[in-house]
Design a protein around this motif. Structure first.
Motif, PDB file in Angstrom:
ATOM      1  N   ARG A 150      43.647  -5.279 -43.285  1.00  0.00           N
ATOM      2  CA  ARG A 150      43.867  -5.247 -41.884  1.00  0.00           C
ATOM      3  C   ARG A 150      43.375  -6.549 -41.187  1.00  0.00           C
ATOM      4  NH1 ARG A 150      42.125   0.162 -42.011  1.00  0.00           N
ATOM      5  NH2 ARG A 150      43.662   1.630 -42.462  1.00  0.00           N
ATOM      6  N   THR A 151      42.159  -6.888 -41.572  1.00  0.00           N
ATOM      7  CA  THR A 151      41.459  -8.039 -40.839  1.00  0.00           C
ATOM      8  C   THR A 151      42.055  -9.288 -41.442  1.00  0.00           C
ATOM      9  OG1 THR A 151      39.449  -6.613 -40.705  1.00  0.00           O
ATOM     10  CG2 THR A 151      39.249  -9.068 -40.647  1.00  0.00           C
ATOM     11  N   LEU A 152      42.277  -9.432 -42.655  1.00  0.00           N
ATOM     12  CA  LEU A 152      42.946 -10.628 -42.907  1.00  0.00           C
ATOM     13  C   LEU A 152      44.324 -11.068 -42.345  1.00  0.00           C
ATOM     14  CD1 LEU A 152      41.753 -10.776 -46.748  1.00  0.00           C
ATOM     15  CD2 LEU A 152      40.734 -12.017 -45.020  1.00  0.00           C
ATOM     16  N   LYS A 153      45.179  -9.675 -42.492  1.00  0.00           N
ATOM     17  CA  LYS A 153      46.289 -10.014 -41.849  1.00  0.00           C
ATOM     18  C   LYS A 153      46.425 -10.420 -40.337  1.00  0.00           C
ATOM     19  CE  LYS A 153      48.709  -6.815 -45.328  1.00  0.00           C
ATOM     20  NZ  LYS A 153      49.442  -5.470 -45.286  1.00  0.00           N
ATOM     21  N   GLN A 154      45.390  -9.874 -39.689  1.00  0.00           N
ATOM     22  CA  GLN A 154      45.316 -10.246 -38.272  1.00  0.00           C
ATOM     23  C   GLN A 154      44.810 -11.622 -38.316  1.00  0.00           C
ATOM     24  OE1 GLN A 154      42.484  -7.082 -36.581  1.00  0.00           O
ATOM     25  NE2 GLN A 154      44.143  -5.557 -36.689  1.00  0.00           N
ATOM     26  N   ARG A 155      43.868 -11.845 -39.040  1.00  0.00           N
ATOM     27  CA  ARG A 155      43.266 -13.178 -38.822  1.00  0.00           C
ATOM     28  C   ARG A 155      44.314 -14.381 -39.617  1.00  0.00           C
ATOM     29  NH1 ARG A 155      37.317 -14.898 -40.812  1.00  0.00           N
ATOM     30  NH2 ARG A 155      37.341 -16.927 -39.849  1.00  0.00           N
ATOM     31  N   TYR A 156      44.625 -14.054 -40.852  1.00  0.00           N
ATOM     32  CA  TYR A 156      45.434 -15.158 -41.500  1.00  0.00           C
ATOM     33  C   TYR A 156      46.456 -14.528 -42.093  1.00  0.00           C
ATOM     34  CZ  TYR A 156      40.709 -17.009 -41.655  1.00  0.00           C
ATOM     35  OH  TYR A 156      39.377 -17.537 -41.005  1.00  0.00           O
ATOM     36  N   ASN A 157      47.598 -14.941 -42.715  1.00  0.00           N
ATOM     37  CA  ASN A 157      48.692 -14.341 -43.437  1.00  0.00           C
ATOM     38  C   ASN A 157      48.095 -14.434 -44.787  1.00  0.00           C
ATOM     39  OD1 ASN A 157      50.741 -13.270 -44.598  1.00  0.00           O
ATOM     40  ND2 ASN A 157      52.258 -15.142 -44.039  1.00  0.00           N
ATOM     41  N   PHE A 158      47.202 -13.492 -45.179  1.00  0.00           N
ATOM     42  CA  PHE A 158      46.546 -13.546 -46.612  1.00  0.00           C
ATOM     43  C   PHE A 158      46.804 -11.979 -47.240  1.00  0.00           C
ATOM     44  CE2 PHE A 158      42.896 -16.628 -45.943  1.00  0.00           C
ATOM     45  CZ  PHE A 158      43.780 -17.644 -45.705  1.00  0.00           C
ATOM     46  N   SER A 159      48.089 -11.598 -47.085  1.00  0.00           N
ATOM     47  CA  SER A 159      48.272 -10.174 -47.358  1.00  0.00           C
ATOM     48  C   SER A 159      48.287  -9.799 -49.110  1.00  0.00           C
ATOM     49  CB  SER A 159      49.737  -9.691 -46.827  1.00  0.00           C
ATOM     50  OG  SER A 159      50.603 -10.663 -47.532  1.00  0.00           O
ATOM     51  N   VAL A 175      40.795 -22.357 -45.928  1.00  0.00           N
ATOM     52  CA  VAL A 175      42.625 -22.179 -46.176  1.00  0.00           C
ATOM     53  C   VAL A 175      42.856 -22.153 -44.586  1.00  0.00           C
ATOM     54  CG1 VAL A 175      44.472 -21.051 -46.451  1.00  0.00           C
ATOM     55  CG2 VAL A 175      42.603 -21.281 -48.337  1.00  0.00           C
ATOM     56  N   ALA A 176      42.286 -21.436 -43.750  1.00  0.00           N
ATOM     57  CA  ALA A 176      42.889 -21.513 -42.154  1.00  0.00           C
ATOM     58  C   ALA A 176      42.544 -22.642 -41.592  1.00  0.00           C
ATOM     59  CB  ALA A 176      41.939 -20.289 -41.483  1.00  0.00           C
ATOM     60  N   GLN A 177      41.461 -23.467 -41.831  1.00  0.00           N
ATOM     61  CA  GLN A 177      41.106 -24.851 -41.578  1.00  0.00           C
ATOM     62  C   GLN A 177      42.115 -25.836 -41.837  1.00  0.00           C
ATOM     63  OE1 GLN A 177      37.094 -25.936 -42.014  1.00  0.00           O
ATOM     64  NE2 GLN A 177      37.285 -27.664 -40.869  1.00  0.00           N
ATOM     65  N   ILE A 178      42.575 -25.838 -43.144  1.00  0.00           N
ATOM     66  CA  ILE A 178      43.223 -27.121 -43.543  1.00  0.00           C
ATOM     67  C   ILE A 178      44.903 -26.679 -43.574  1.00  0.00           C
ATOM     68  CG2 ILE A 178      41.518 -27.476 -45.121  1.00  0.00           C
ATOM     69  CD1 ILE A 178      43.080 -26.239 -47.437  1.00  0.00           C
ATOM     70  N   ALA A 179      45.059 -25.338 -43.525  1.00  0.00           N
ATOM     71  CA  ALA A 179      46.629 -25.050 -43.304  1.00  0.00           C
ATOM     72  C   ALA A 179      47.486 -25.828 -42.501  1.00  0.00           C
ATOM     73  CB  ALA A 179      46.764 -23.613 -43.086  1.00  0.00           C
TER      74      ALA A 179
END
Length: 478
Positions: A150-159, A175-179
């Motif tokens: 849940r946390t990752l889906k809310q923060r990033y699209n890492f499902s 990944v969130a920084q470089i995407a």
């Protein structure tokens, strides 16, 4: 009533992480309830008691629990009758059955219906506590995994990426920084660590998310075919070029092109990749017109590219062009705390895919997985869990269903350890069941096809399926 050990080691400290675990005991014998209340309270658990099934159900309507200890021989509704009602109210809460001697068959039936385990009266306190710790820890791991998703889906699209270790959390942040950038990315890691999943996560969290993500394994084709696949060709460029064809650079225009196993490319192809990266333009094979594209390049390798440059196997200029940002994926053996949530993820995945009730892993099987070195990393773990789900005849997957190279034991050794009283007939029956299930899985659960491959009549196979209590599952792939 069988005698119960009422002596406790009062100096035992509460296990780490269990102080807030909530346990419900449903048993009609006051002495049993009293002994369990003392034992579990000293261990740091929060305990509630019910003297019959109806009282237990009322408590479940008002409160959630990490574990339920359920007596099999209750007045009114028996434990077997109560179990499905408990699962309706709290389906994810593990249930351990309590039974006297002579009722093992009923307990086996209860385990098939969803019970976690069983203990016999009189029980050994240390073994009971070990079983409870294992069940609570597994329940907590499932909750953590759900919360993590849940946390990752809310923060990033890492499902589809699972991990709670510090190493993986750093990867998620990177990944969130470089995407959002346009920079090329080089993903390094051993085979099976999930490099393509990371590449997809970079794309999914970038401004290019609505454009194509185009993956290609550059090591899976010869150089001539690879160049045609990447850059396209015009009609007549080579013998079999009967029509013009776009390359993947054009297909990925506006999106992301993922080049896996980049170190396997020949020098000619490397030179053309370098030019396309530098100029953002290329020509079809056999063509004369330059084509301009806007493509982000993500590459991956399981070898040391710097060493390949030193050995003259990879262009130095291309290496520096690709190595703008590097993501180093750790091997699974370096992040063993990720194994339990990964196991739960794959149990969910393959139980659902095969149309089974959710499978669970026994504590000895989980220990074997955590202790193994995993040369094939997450991909090898996934294969092991899929195998266990497919071969399991009930909801609990024991270590005997794991590959022998993981447990260090043969199937027969694991079976005898799991059931030391197993006869030769029991062993042969389990082997036969395993072979039939594997064949049925390969045949997409088509019994006619399986019988033909076994070269036996369909009626013979049906008799064996019935005798071995093999659950026929729906076809999962058409």
């Amino acid at each position: 009533m069988p005698e119960v050990d009422l002596s406790f080691n009062t100096s035992t400290a509460a296990p780490t992480g269990t102080s807030t675990a909530r346990i419900l005991v449903i048993d009609d014998e006051a002495a049993i309830r009293d002994s369990l209340e003392v034992l579990l309270t000293l261990e740091g658990y929060n305990v509630k008691m019910a003297s019959d099934g109806d009282q237990g159900l009322r408590i479940l309507e008002l409160d959630n629990f990490d574990l339920i200890l359920l007596d099999l021989a209750l007045p009114g509704r028996t434990g077997l009758e109560l179990l499905p009602l408990i699962k309706e109210r709290q389906p994810e809460t593990p249930v351990i059955m309590i039974t006297a001697y002579g009722t093992v068959d009923n307990v086996v039936e209860a385990i098939r219906a969803g019970a976690e385990n069983f203990v016999q009266k009189p029980w050994d306190n240390e073994k009971l506590l070990a079983d409870i710790r294992s069940a609570v820890a597994r329940r907590r791991a499932e909750e953590e995994n759900l919360q993590l998703k849940r946390t990752l889906k809310q923060r990033y699209n890492f499902s589809n990426i699972v991990g709670k270790s510090d190493a993986m959390l750093r990867i998620f942040d990177l990944v969130a920084q470089i995407a959002p950038s346009r920079s090329t990315v080089l993903i390094q890691g051993e085979s099976g660590t999930g490099k393509e999943l990371i590449a997809k996560a970079i794309h999914a969290n970038s401004p290019r998310r609505d454009k194509p993500f185009v993956p290609i394994n550059t090591g899976a084709m010869p150089s001539e075919l690879l160049e045609s696949t990447l850059f396209g060709h015009v009609k007549g460029a080579f013998t079999s070029a009967v029509a013009s064809k776009k390359g993947l650079f054009e297909v990925a225009n506006g999106g992301t092109l993922f080049l896996d196993e980049i170190a396997t490319m020949g020098f000619d192809t490397q030179a053309k990749i370098l030019r396309a990266l530098q100029d953002k333009r290329f020509m079809h094979l056999g063509g004369i017109q330059e084509i301009q594209v806007d493509v982000r390049i993500i590459t991956a390798t399981n070898v040391d590219l710097r060493q390949a440059v030193r050995e003259g196997k990879f262009r130095e200029d291309l290496y520096y062009r690709l190595n703008v940002i590097t993501v180093d994926l750790p091997p699974l053996r370096a992040r063993r705390e990720d194994i339990p949530p990964l196991v739960q993820h794959f149990l969910d995945l393959y139980s659902n895919e095969n149309g089974f009730p959710l499978r669970r892993l026994s504590s000895d099987a989980m220990r074997a997985l955590i202790d193994y070195e995993w040369p094939g990393n997450v991909r090898e773990l996934e294969n092991a869990i899929e195998r266990g789900v497919v071969l399991s005849s009930n909801q609990l997957i024991g270590s005997e269903l794991l590959p022998g190279h993981i447990t260090g034991r043969s199937f027969q050794d694991a079976l005898l350890e799991h059931n030391p009283n197993a006869s030769l007939f029991d062993i042969l029956e389990d082997i036969e069941r395993r072979i039939i299930v594997e064949k049925l899985e390969r045949c997409n659960w088509n019994q006619t096809d399986a019988a033909e491959q076994f070269r036996i009549p369909l009626s013979t196979l049906n008799q064996k399926i019935k005798r071995l209590n093999i659950e026929i599952r729906k076809r999962i792939r058409e």
